[in-house]
Write an enzyme that holds these catalytic residues in place. Structure first.
Site, PDB file in Angstrom:
ATOM      1  N   GLU A   1       3.789  -5.556   7.418  1.00  7.14           N
ATOM      2  CA  GLU A   1       2.845  -4.523   8.001  1.00  7.14           C
ATOM      3  C   GLU A   1       3.041  -4.550   9.435  1.00  7.14           C
ATOM      4  O   GLU A   1       2.801  -2.970  10.252  1.00  7.14           O
ATOM      5  CB  GLU A   1       1.158  -4.937   7.948  1.00  7.14           C
ATOM      6  CG  GLU A   1       0.758  -4.665   6.601  1.00  7.14           C
ATOM      7  CD  GLU A   1       1.413  -6.031   5.583  1.00  7.14           C
ATOM      8  OE1 GLU A   1       1.972  -6.717   6.061  1.00  7.14           O
ATOM      9  OE2 GLU A   1       0.533  -6.184   4.586  1.00  7.14           O
TER      10      GLU A   1
ATOM     11  N   ALA B   1       0.958  -1.160   0.110  1.00  6.35           N
ATOM     12  CA  ALA B   1      -0.035   0.041  -0.042  1.00  6.35           C
ATOM     13  C   ALA B   1       0.949   1.342   0.003  1.00  6.35           C
ATOM     14  O   ALA B   1       2.064   1.179   0.506  1.00  6.35           O
ATOM     15  CB  ALA B   1      -0.869   0.048   1.335  1.00  6.35           C
TER      16      ALA B   1
ATOM     17  N   GLY C   1       0.508  -5.091   0.751  1.00  3.17           N
ATOM     18  CA  GLY C   1      -0.482  -5.203  -0.330  1.00  3.17           C
ATOM     19  C   GLY C   1      -0.256  -5.911  -1.761  1.00  3.17           C
ATOM     20  O   GLY C   1      -1.018  -6.274  -2.499  1.00  3.17           O
TER      21      GLY C   1
ATOM     22  N   GLU D   1      -0.140  -9.607  -1.346  1.00  4.56           N
ATOM     23  CA  GLU D   1      -1.678  -9.977  -1.107  1.00  4.56           C
ATOM     24  C   GLU D   1      -2.347  -9.876  -2.538  1.00  4.56           C
ATOM     25  O   GLU D   1      -3.200 -10.815  -2.651  1.00  4.56           O
ATOM     26  CB  GLU D   1      -2.445  -8.933  -0.090  1.00  4.56           C
ATOM     27  CG  GLU D   1      -1.680  -9.193   1.500  1.00  4.56           C
ATOM     28  CD  GLU D   1      -2.232  -8.076   2.401  1.00  4.56           C
ATOM     29  OE1 GLU D   1      -1.954  -6.953   2.071  1.00  4.56           O
ATOM     30  OE2 GLU D   1      -3.074  -8.220   3.249  1.00  4.56           O
TER      31      GLU D   1
HETATM   32  N1  DAK Z   1       4.737   3.359  -0.367  1.00  6.10           N
HETATM   33  C1  DAK Z   1       5.168   4.515  -0.838  1.00  6.10           C
HETATM   34  N2  DAK Z   1       6.077   4.685  -1.070  1.00  6.10           N
HETATM   35  C2  DAK Z   1       6.927   3.679  -1.160  1.00  6.10           C
HETATM   36  C3  DAK Z   1       6.495   2.478  -0.844  1.00  6.10           C
HETATM   37  C4  DAK Z   1       5.283   2.198  -0.338  1.00  6.10           C
HETATM   38  N3  DAK Z   1       4.788   0.868   0.110  1.00  6.10           N
HETATM   39  N4  DAK Z   1       7.742   1.655  -1.016  1.00  6.10           N
HETATM   40  C5  DAK Z   1       8.759   2.513  -1.669  1.00  6.10           C
HETATM   41  N5  DAK Z   1       8.261   3.749  -1.644  1.00  6.10           N
HETATM   42  C6  DAK Z   1       9.045   4.905  -2.260  1.00  6.10           C
HETATM   43  C7  DAK Z   1       9.946   5.464  -1.310  1.00  6.10           C
HETATM   44  O1  DAK Z   1       9.749   6.191  -0.358  1.00  6.10           O
HETATM   45  C8  DAK Z   1      11.081   5.924  -2.264  1.00  6.10           C
HETATM   46  O2  DAK Z   1      10.612   7.323  -2.651  1.00  6.10           O
HETATM   47  P1  DAK Z   1      11.353   8.704  -2.511  1.00  6.10           P
HETATM   48  O3  DAK Z   1      11.758   8.696  -0.873  1.00  6.10           O
HETATM   49  O4  DAK Z   1      12.662   8.367  -3.501  1.00  6.10           O
HETATM   50  O5  DAK Z   1      10.538   9.667  -2.723  1.00  6.10           O
HETATM   51  C9  DAK Z   1      10.917   5.180  -3.399  1.00  6.10           C
HETATM   52  O6  DAK Z   1       9.680   4.339  -3.470  1.00  6.10           O
HETATM   53  C10 DAK Z   1      12.156   4.018  -3.613  1.00  6.10           C
HETATM   54  O7  DAK Z   1      12.102   3.360  -2.338  1.00  6.10           O
HETATM   55  P2  DAK Z   1      13.370   3.027  -1.514  1.00  6.10           P
HETATM   56  O8  DAK Z   1      14.396   4.159  -1.614  1.00  6.10           O
HETATM   57  O9  DAK Z   1      12.865   2.673  -0.128  1.00  6.10           O
HETATM   58  O10 DAK Z   1      14.094   1.967  -2.335  1.00  6.10           O
HETATM   59  P3  DAK Z   1      15.173   0.720  -1.328  1.00  6.10           P
HETATM   60  O11 DAK Z   1      15.609   0.170  -2.872  1.00  6.10           O
HETATM   61  O12 DAK Z   1      16.051   1.408  -0.616  1.00  6.10           O
HETATM   62  O13 DAK Z   1      14.148  -0.203  -0.725  1.00  6.10           O
HETATM   63  C11 DAK Z   1      11.944  -1.408  -0.033  1.00  6.10           C
HETATM   64  C12 DAK Z   1      12.908  -1.004  -1.265  1.00  6.10           C
HETATM   65  C13 DAK Z   1      10.902  -1.964  -0.612  1.00  6.10           C
HETATM   66  C14 DAK Z   1      12.852  -2.292   0.695  1.00  6.10           C
HETATM   67  C15 DAK Z   1      11.636  -0.098   0.659  1.00  6.10           C
HETATM   68  O14 DAK Z   1      11.093   0.815  -0.314  1.00  6.10           O
HETATM   69  C16 DAK Z   1      10.349  -0.498   1.587  1.00  6.10           C
HETATM   70  O15 DAK Z   1      10.653  -1.060   2.828  1.00  6.10           O
HETATM   71  N6  DAK Z   1       9.170  -0.069   1.431  1.00  6.10           N
HETATM   72  C17 DAK Z   1       8.156  -0.319   2.121  1.00  6.10           C
HETATM   73  C18 DAK Z   1       7.440  -1.574   1.966  1.00  6.10           C
HETATM   74  C19 DAK Z   1       6.490  -1.848   2.859  1.00  6.10           C
HETATM   75  O16 DAK Z   1       6.432  -1.556   4.252  1.00  6.10           O
HETATM   76  N7  DAK Z   1       5.275  -2.219   2.480  1.00  6.10           N
HETATM   77  C20 DAK Z   1       4.220  -2.398   2.871  1.00  6.10           C
HETATM   78  C21 DAK Z   1       3.290  -1.494   3.269  1.00  6.10           C
HETATM   79  S1  DAK Z   1       2.043  -1.847   4.198  1.00  6.10           S
HETATM   80  C22 DAK Z   1      -5.103  -1.661   5.489  1.00  6.10           C
HETATM   81  C23 DAK Z   1      -5.195  -2.565   4.336  1.00  6.10           C
HETATM   82  C24 DAK Z   1      -3.878  -3.043   3.867  1.00  6.10           C
HETATM   83  C25 DAK Z   1      -2.766  -2.461   4.090  1.00  6.10           C
HETATM   84  C26 DAK Z   1      -2.856  -1.275   4.983  1.00  6.10           C
HETATM   85  C27 DAK Z   1      -4.108  -0.881   5.443  1.00  6.10           C
HETATM   86  N8  DAK Z   1      -6.390  -1.208   5.915  1.00  6.10           N
HETATM   87  C28 DAK Z   1      -6.758  -2.424   6.630  1.00  6.10           C
HETATM   88  C29 DAK Z   1      -6.794   0.159   6.137  1.00  6.10           C
HETATM   89  C30 DAK Z   1      -1.496  -2.650   3.399  1.00  6.10           C
HETATM   90  C31 DAK Z   1      -0.582  -2.362   3.889  1.00  6.10           C
HETATM   91  C32 DAK Z   1       0.843  -2.474   3.472  1.00  6.10           C
HETATM   92  O17 DAK Z   1       0.875  -2.915   2.175  1.00  6.10           O
END
Ligand code: DAK
Length: 276
Positions: A149, A81, A126, A129
């Site tokens: 998450e 997400a 997500g 998922e």
């Molecule tokens: N969202 C927004 N931007 C993201 C992102 C994300 N999930 N993942 C990466 N980016 C952006 C980074 O902020 C960065 O942007 P700038 O800072 O350059 O503007 C750019 O993409 C490149 O990322 P990195 O610089 O971090 O790249 P790296 O190679 O160093 O690292 C990484 C890659 C994938 C390990 C890292 O980006 C990372 O950890 N990203 C977050 C992954 C994550 O935690 N994803 C899960 C999100 S939680 C819900 C239902 C469902 C959900 C939520 C609520 N409800 C019940 C309400 C779902 C939740 C999720 O999916």
């Protein structure tokens, strides 16, 4: 369900669409955000899948026989997400967002054609998922899967607590969700989350097309009914599942495709299926 209307832009701003040989490839294309699922991505995916529905299934011309879902750029399938947009949501908007995303995953599961997730990089939260709502999860060697998450103070919300344990079993699902650990493509295949690993993203897409070419040679009706029956029986007890399978199996004997398939076998020729 939500009461917000779907956005139905003529040209999606976050997706690339490419259709050939009866296969629609949908590329989530926000590489600058690692293809994170913003509300716009969810709405545009919903609009595309909604547009596919009249073209497939019993009574249609079966002009589409499969979908490939993949990510733009070189690093990610979908990195989850959109955390930046999500951080500004309150409980009500988060609930509406997740309802729309969950409904999208159900639509993918209900489509009467196979959907292949071609995971070419990070498939986190997500993104993992969404892949699990597809029929085949294929990956390139650089793919990385995880449900991170808990690091954000969240739990999986697009079906991860339900679907991950179906793929990998309850023990591995508990561990992956509670540690938030990332796993590579080889481990994802060992656990049963991924069915095929390809050396490169290009080979991955070729592999997805090849699998759907195999599907295209089969009876569209039988493929659709297999998918629907697999989904239906998942929700039932083993006994009720066997009953549902028996019923769906017997119903095939009323179809032209079944008559054609068996006759073609006996006559030693290729079947010519109509999907009826
Ligand atoms: N969202 C927004 N931007 C993201 C992102 C994300 N999930 N993942 C990466 N980016 C952006 C980074 O902020 C960065 O942007 P700038 O800072 O350059 O503007 C750019 O993409 C490149 O990322 P990195 O610089 O971090 O790249 P790296 O190679 O160093 O690292 C990484 C890659 C994938 C390990 C890292 O980006 C990372 O950890 N990203 C977050 C992954 C994550 O935690 N994803 C899960 C999100 S939680 C819900 C239902 C469902 C959900 C939520 C609520 N409800 C019940 C309400 C779902 C939740 C999720 O999916």
């Amino acid at each position: 369900m939500t009461d917000q209307p779907d956005a139905r832009p003529e040209t999606p701003s976050t997706l690339l669409l490419d259709e050939r040989d009866g296969v629609l490839t949908i590329t989530v294309n926000r590489p600058e955000a690692l293809n994170a699922l913003s509300p716009t991505v969810i709405d545009e995916l919903r609009a595309v899948i909604d547009g596919v529905r009249p073209r497939v299934g019993e009574g249609s011309d079966w002009s589409l026989r499969g979908i490939i879902l993949t990510g733009g750029g070189e690093k990610a399938f979908i990195a989850g997400a959109d955390i930046k947009q999500m951080s500004a949501m309150d409980r009500a908007s988060a609930d509406a967002y997740t309802a729309r995303a969950q409904e999208l995953t159900s639509w993918l599961e209900e489509l009467p054609i196979p959907v292949v997730a071609a995971v070419n990089g990070f498939a986190l939260g997500g993104g993992c998922e969404l892949a699990m709502a597809c029929d085949f999860v294929y990956a390139s060697e650089n793919a990385r899967f995880g449900q991170p998450e808990v690091a954000l103070g969240l739990i999986p919300g697009f079906g991860g607590t339900v679907r991950l344990q179906r793929f990998v079993g309850a023990a591995a699902a508990r561990e992956l969700i509670m540690t938030g650990r990332r796993i590579d493509a080889a481990e994802a295949q060992r656990l049963g989350l991924v069915s095929c690993v390809f050396p490169t993203p290009e080979a991955l897409l070729a592999g997805a097309h090849a699998a759907l070419a195999e599907v295209r040679a089969q009876s569209p009706l039988a493929v659709a009914r297999s998918k629907a029956t697999i989904r239906a029986v998942e929700l039932l007890s083993p006994r009720a599942g066997l009953d549902a399978e028996r019923e769906a199996f017997a119903a095939c004997f009323d179809s032209e495709d079944m008559r054609e398939g068996t006759t073609a076998f006996i006559e030693k020729r290729r079947p010519s299926f109509t999907g009826r």
